[in-house]
Write a protein that holds these residues in place. Structure first.
Motif, PDB file in Angstrom:
ATOM      1  N   ASN A  19      47.411  29.860  18.180  1.00 18.90           N
ATOM      2  CA  ASN A  19      48.835  29.891  18.092  1.00 18.90           C
ATOM      3  C   ASN A  19      49.323  28.166  17.758  1.00 18.90           C
ATOM      4  OD1 ASN A  19      51.394  30.837  17.957  1.00 18.90           O
ATOM      5  ND2 ASN A  19      51.454  30.638  20.465  1.00 18.90           N
ATOM      6  N   THR A  20      48.884  27.900  16.545  1.00 16.10           N
ATOM      7  CA  THR A  20      49.376  26.655  16.368  1.00 16.10           C
ATOM      8  C   THR A  20      50.094  26.609  14.948  1.00 16.10           C
ATOM      9  OG1 THR A  20      47.078  26.315  15.002  1.00 16.10           O
ATOM     10  CG2 THR A  20      47.175  25.419  17.448  1.00 16.10           C
ATOM     11  N   TRP A  21      50.889  25.522  14.687  1.00 16.02           N
ATOM     12  CA  TRP A  21      51.685  25.566  13.518  1.00 16.02           C
ATOM     13  C   TRP A  21      51.655  24.385  12.721  1.00 16.02           C
ATOM     14  CZ3 TRP A  21      55.388  29.726  12.471  1.00 16.02           C
ATOM     15  CH2 TRP A  21      55.523  30.783  13.362  1.00 16.02           C
ATOM     16  N   LYS A  22      51.166  24.446  11.612  1.00 13.40           N
ATOM     17  CA  LYS A  22      50.912  23.250  10.697  1.00 13.40           C
ATOM     18  C   LYS A  22      51.633  23.460   9.344  1.00 13.40           C
ATOM     19  CE  LYS A  22      46.261  22.185  12.536  1.00 13.40           C
ATOM     20  NZ  LYS A  22      44.977  22.282  12.198  1.00 13.40           N
ATOM     21  N   ALA A  23      52.295  22.113   8.778  1.00 10.75           N
ATOM     22  CA  ALA A  23      52.568  21.829   7.573  1.00 10.75           C
ATOM     23  C   ALA A  23      51.634  22.234   6.369  1.00 10.75           C
ATOM     24  CB  ALA A  23      53.383  20.749   7.268  1.00 10.75           C
ATOM     25  N   VAL A  24      51.851  23.294   5.468  1.00 10.05           N
ATOM     26  CA  VAL A  24      50.811  23.274   4.420  1.00 10.05           C
ATOM     27  C   VAL A  24      51.692  23.112   3.188  1.00 10.05           C
ATOM     28  CG1 VAL A  24      49.094  24.484   5.733  1.00 10.05           C
ATOM     29  CG2 VAL A  24      50.961  25.602   4.681  1.00 10.05           C
ATOM     30  N   TRP A  25      51.090  22.739   2.231  1.00 11.16           N
ATOM     31  CA  TRP A  25      51.678  22.870   0.556  1.00 11.16           C
ATOM     32  C   TRP A  25      51.431  24.380   0.026  1.00 11.16           C
ATOM     33  CZ3 TRP A  25      54.840  20.068  -2.093  1.00 11.16           C
ATOM     34  CH2 TRP A  25      55.029  20.364  -3.593  1.00 11.16           C
ATOM     35  N   VAL A  26      52.398  25.125  -0.510  1.00  7.94           N
ATOM     36  CA  VAL A  26      52.156  26.425  -0.728  1.00  7.94           C
ATOM     37  C   VAL A  26      52.639  26.614  -2.082  1.00  7.94           C
ATOM     38  CG1 VAL A  26      52.592  28.690  -0.403  1.00  7.94           C
ATOM     39  CG2 VAL A  26      52.496  27.091   1.643  1.00  7.94           C
ATOM     40  N   ILE A  27      51.692  27.042  -2.981  1.00  4.39           N
ATOM     41  CA  ILE A  27      51.937  27.447  -4.266  1.00  4.39           C
ATOM     42  C   ILE A  27      51.985  29.049  -4.575  1.00  4.39           C
ATOM     43  CG2 ILE A  27      51.159  27.615  -6.719  1.00  4.39           C
ATOM     44  CD1 ILE A  27      50.031  24.778  -6.089  1.00  4.39           C
ATOM     45  N   LEU A  28      53.230  29.665  -4.895  1.00  4.56           N
ATOM     46  CA  LEU A  28      53.458  31.094  -5.311  1.00  4.56           C
ATOM     47  C   LEU A  28      53.149  31.315  -6.596  1.00  4.56           C
ATOM     48  CD1 LEU A  28      54.370  33.954  -4.419  1.00  4.56           C
ATOM     49  CD2 LEU A  28      56.630  33.062  -4.887  1.00  4.56           C
ATOM     50  N   SER A  29      52.250  32.331  -6.834  1.00  3.78           N
ATOM     51  CA  SER A  29      51.962  32.617  -8.357  1.00  3.78           C
ATOM     52  C   SER A  29      52.577  34.297  -8.198  1.00  3.78           C
ATOM     53  CB  SER A  29      50.412  32.452  -8.580  1.00  3.78           C
ATOM     54  OG  SER A  29      49.465  33.130  -7.929  1.00  3.78           O
ATOM     55  N   GLU A  30      51.959  34.788  -9.299  1.00  8.98           N
ATOM     56  CA  GLU A  30      52.651  36.150  -9.648  1.00  8.98           C
ATOM     57  C   GLU A  30      51.661  37.120  -8.863  1.00  8.98           C
ATOM     58  OE1 GLU A  30      53.702  36.859 -14.173  1.00  8.98           O
ATOM     59  OE2 GLU A  30      51.722  36.107 -13.987  1.00  8.98           O
ATOM     60  N   ASP A  31      50.636  36.820  -8.383  1.00 12.81           N
ATOM     61  CA  ASP A  31      49.759  37.788  -7.374  1.00 12.81           C
ATOM     62  C   ASP A  31      49.362  37.189  -6.240  1.00 12.81           C
ATOM     63  OD1 ASP A  31      47.868  35.767  -8.221  1.00 12.81           O
ATOM     64  OD2 ASP A  31      46.486  37.252  -9.255  1.00 12.81           O
ATOM     65  N   GLY A  32      49.691  35.946  -5.685  1.00 11.79           N
ATOM     66  CA  GLY A  32      49.330  35.570  -4.451  1.00 11.79           C
ATOM     67  C   GLY A  32      49.940  34.145  -4.107  1.00 11.79           C
ATOM     68  N   LEU A  33      49.631  33.647  -2.838  1.00 12.99           N
ATOM     69  CA  LEU A  33      50.088  32.469  -2.384  1.00 12.99           C
ATOM     70  C   LEU A  33      48.731  31.667  -2.279  1.00 12.99           C
ATOM     71  CD1 LEU A  33      52.531  34.422  -1.057  1.00 12.99           C
ATOM     72  CD2 LEU A  33      53.117  32.610  -0.352  1.00 12.99           C
ATOM     73  N   GLU A  34      48.702  30.295  -2.526  1.00 14.23           N
ATOM     74  CA  GLU A  34      47.504  29.414  -2.396  1.00 14.23           C
ATOM     75  C   GLU A  34      48.029  28.257  -1.354  1.00 14.23           C
ATOM     76  OE1 GLU A  34      46.299  27.980  -5.987  1.00 14.23           O
ATOM     77  OE2 GLU A  34      44.882  29.523  -6.509  1.00 14.23           O
ATOM     78  N   MET A  35      47.243  27.989  -0.307  1.00 16.15           N
ATOM     79  CA  MET A  35      47.533  27.197   0.669  1.00 16.15           C
ATOM     80  C   MET A  35      46.845  25.959   0.522  1.00 16.15           C
ATOM     81  SD  MET A  35      48.184  29.955   3.566  1.00 16.15           S
ATOM     82  CE  MET A  35      46.845  30.772   2.967  1.00 16.15           C
ATOM     83  N   LYS A  39      49.439  18.240  -0.782  1.00 15.96           N
ATOM     84  CA  LYS A  39      49.895  18.465  -2.033  1.00 15.96           C
ATOM     85  C   LYS A  39      48.817  17.830  -3.146  1.00 15.96           C
ATOM     86  CE  LYS A  39      53.373  16.911  -5.402  1.00 15.96           C
ATOM     87  NZ  LYS A  39      54.804  16.181  -5.645  1.00 15.96           N
ATOM     88  N   THR A  40      48.008  16.970  -2.747  1.00 12.71           N
ATOM     89  CA  THR A  40      47.230  16.194  -3.927  1.00 12.71           C
ATOM     90  C   THR A  40      45.697  17.019  -3.843  1.00 12.71           C
ATOM     91  OG1 THR A  40      46.588  14.562  -2.328  1.00 12.71           O
ATOM     92  CG2 THR A  40      48.242  14.094  -4.130  1.00 12.71           C
ATOM     93  N   ASP A  41      45.587  17.821  -3.087  1.00 12.28           N
ATOM     94  CA  ASP A  41      44.340  18.536  -2.954  1.00 12.28           C
ATOM     95  C   ASP A  41      43.876  19.445  -4.225  1.00 12.28           C
ATOM     96  OD1 ASP A  41      43.427  17.537  -0.554  1.00 12.28           O
ATOM     97  OD2 ASP A  41      43.886  19.392   0.637  1.00 12.28           O
ATOM     98  N   ARG A  42      42.789  19.326  -4.722  1.00  7.40           N
ATOM     99  CA  ARG A  42      42.345  20.248  -5.749  1.00  7.40           C
ATOM    100  C   ARG A  42      42.086  21.564  -5.668  1.00  7.40           C
ATOM    101  NH1 ARG A  42      45.509  17.009  -7.892  1.00  7.40           N
ATOM    102  NH2 ARG A  42      44.979  15.061  -8.945  1.00  7.40           N
ATOM    103  N   SER A  43      41.339  21.945  -4.337  1.00  2.61           N
ATOM    104  CA  SER A  43      41.360  23.210  -3.893  1.00  2.61           C
ATOM    105  C   SER A  43      41.934  23.850  -2.991  1.00  2.61           C
ATOM    106  CB  SER A  43      39.653  23.267  -3.743  1.00  2.61           C
ATOM    107  OG  SER A  43      39.307  22.494  -2.780  1.00  2.61           O
ATOM    108  N   PRO A  44      42.360  25.211  -2.871  1.00  2.00           N
ATOM    109  CA  PRO A  44      43.079  25.482  -1.604  1.00  2.00           C
ATOM    110  C   PRO A  44      42.273  25.744  -0.494  1.00  2.00           C
ATOM    111  CG  PRO A  44      42.689  27.180  -3.330  1.00  2.00           C
ATOM    112  CD  PRO A  44      42.021  25.990  -4.208  1.00  2.00           C
ATOM    113  N   LYS A  45      42.808  25.591   0.565  1.00  2.97           N
ATOM    114  CA  LYS A  45      42.199  26.080   1.977  1.00  2.97           C
ATOM    115  C   LYS A  45      42.181  27.660   2.269  1.00  2.97           C
ATOM    116  CE  LYS A  45      44.223  24.817   5.863  1.00  2.97           C
ATOM    117  NZ  LYS A  45      44.752  24.094   6.924  1.00  2.97           N
ATOM    118  N   GLY A  46      43.148  28.321   1.633  1.00  2.00           N
ATOM    119  CA  GLY A  46      43.111  29.803   1.921  1.00  2.00           C
ATOM    120  C   GLY A  46      44.004  30.297   0.535  1.00  2.00           C
ATOM    121  N   MET A  47      43.933  31.548   0.459  1.00  2.31           N
ATOM    122  CA  MET A  47      44.804  32.459  -0.450  1.00  2.31           C
ATOM    123  C   MET A  47      45.147  33.794   0.054  1.00  2.31           C
ATOM    124  SD  MET A  47      44.646  34.869  -3.032  1.00  2.31           S
ATOM    125  CE  MET A  47      45.585  35.019  -4.762  1.00  2.31           C
ATOM    126  N   ILE A  48      46.428  34.074  -0.212  1.00  3.67           N
ATOM    127  CA  ILE A  48      46.985  35.527   0.201  1.00  3.67           C
ATOM    128  C   ILE A  48      47.100  36.254  -0.749  1.00  3.67           C
ATOM    129  CG2 ILE A  48      48.676  36.590   1.583  1.00  3.67           C
ATOM    130  CD1 ILE A  48      49.111  33.818   2.896  1.00  3.67           C
TER     131      ILE A  48
END
Length: 352
Positions: A19-35, A39-48
């Motif tokens: 139950n922790t809350w963290k600030a993440v950089w999120v990119i919304l595309s047509e078929d999902g969200l990448e986290m 901001k400068t990371d090249r690979s996402p830590k997760g995808m929805i």
């Protein structure tokens, strides 16, 4: 073909296991969200994945966290996000809903208005109505009201909301105005301030705004704060929060001592001219710090002293206060950097 990128920016995300809350950089595309962790990371830590997902907004399961929305995937995994202010939440929710609708219909993403889940006429736009209510000239006046040994700043009564909706021809009668006001409350645009209004908002199965002079409410992204009767020193301390909110949102800020970079929520107020910053992952209402902006200098910069290249790059700006204190910040985009610089310059010249 790569999916079209629709929106990007900082959001606060609840951990899926802890139950922790963290600030993440999120990119919304047509078929999902990448986290991304930053901001400068090249690979996402997760995808929805959005295919087959459902969206809940507002999500009112987290107490004081009022700007929360939830995405439930086709595999029944829940992902909970929190925006920094109500307009930001609405922009994310609008685009995610549209993306979900397009995926379901097998169409490409296209921007157009979408209906909310609450049962209101198709002609009603709650975001637009909220903006009109906040208008400095013709909107609802935010007052300092006393009730049960407490002072409620930047608030108004439920009866005032209903009266305003009727006077501005947004509703034909009080029951219709009450329905609109309850819609604004349910969607998180209005928040209950006192015990009576909180009981109406949370006591029943469905939130209800009370059409009464003793039920207090405030705008979700206003300068609202409540205080008991206090000393003169406490009143002076609160003085810096009395200005109108001009702009707010998340920025990356360099620390003064360790020179590390962290996401902070910033609120810009005009009179007196202050920029307060908060930890967006916490529920505390008190800021981590404040920057007095009167006579400050704010400019775009290409680099920051003592900053490693991989920490930050691009969209940087610097605030130098009248006391020669330097603050280094990074905006999400170049356009957002221009907006922040312009807003701070205006406040620094006009605010006391």
């Amino acid at each position: 073909m790569e999916p079209e990128q629709i929106r990007e920016g900082y959001l606060v995300k609840k951990g899926t296991l802890l139950n922790t809350w963290k600030a993440v950089w999120v990119i919304l595309s047509e078929d999902g969200l990448e986290m991304y962790k930053k901001k400068t990371d090249r690979s996402p830590k997760g995808m929805i994945p959005l295919k087959g997902a459902t969206l809940t907004s507002p999500c009112q399961d987290y107490g004081k966290r009022t700007l929360v929305f939830k995405i439930s995937t086709e595999k029944k995994q829940e992902h909970v996000f929190q925006a920094s202010h109500v307009e930001e939440r609405e922009m994310w929710v609008k685009d995610i809903r549209r993306a979900l609708s397009c995926l379901k219909a097998g169409k490409n993403f296209a921007r157009r208005s979408t209906r909310r889940s609450i049962r209101l006429p198709d002609t009603v736009n709650l975001s637009e109505l909220y903006s009109l209510m906040k208008d400095q000239e013709d909107g609802i006046k935010e007052l300092k009201l006393e009730q049960e040994s407490k002072v409620y700043n930047h608030c108004f009564t439920g009866a005032t909301v209903v009266d305003w909706l009727i006077s501005k021809d947004k509703a034909r009668n009080r029951p219709e105005a009450l329905m609109l006001a309850t819609g604004l409350l349910s969607e998180g645009f209005l928040q209950p301030a006192g015990d009576m209004s909180k009981e109406g908002a949370h006591g029943a199965e469905q939130a209800v705004l009370l059409d009464q002079n003793h039920a207090l409410y405030y705008f979700a992204d206003s300068g609202f704060f409540c205080e008991g009767y206090s000393s003169d020193e406490d009143v002076l301390l609160k003085e810096e929060f009395r200005g109108n909110i001009i702009k707010q949102g998340c920025l990356l800020k360099q620390g003064h001592r360790r020179k590390n970079w962290k996401v902070r929520k910033f609120i810009l107020r005009d009179d007196p001219a202050f920029l307060h910053y908060y930890d967006p992952t916490k529920e505390e209402e008190d800021p981590l710090g404040s920057i007095h902006l009167r006579s400050c200098v704010v400019t775009a910069v290409d680099f920051v002293p003592d900053a490693k290249k991989y920490d930050v790059e691009g969209d940087l700006f610097e605030i130098i206060t009248s006391e020669e204190t330097h603050y280094y910040l990074q905006a999400a985009t170049s356009e957002e950097r221009k907006d922040w610089i312009r807003a701070i310059q205006t406040v620094a010249k006009s605010g006391k």
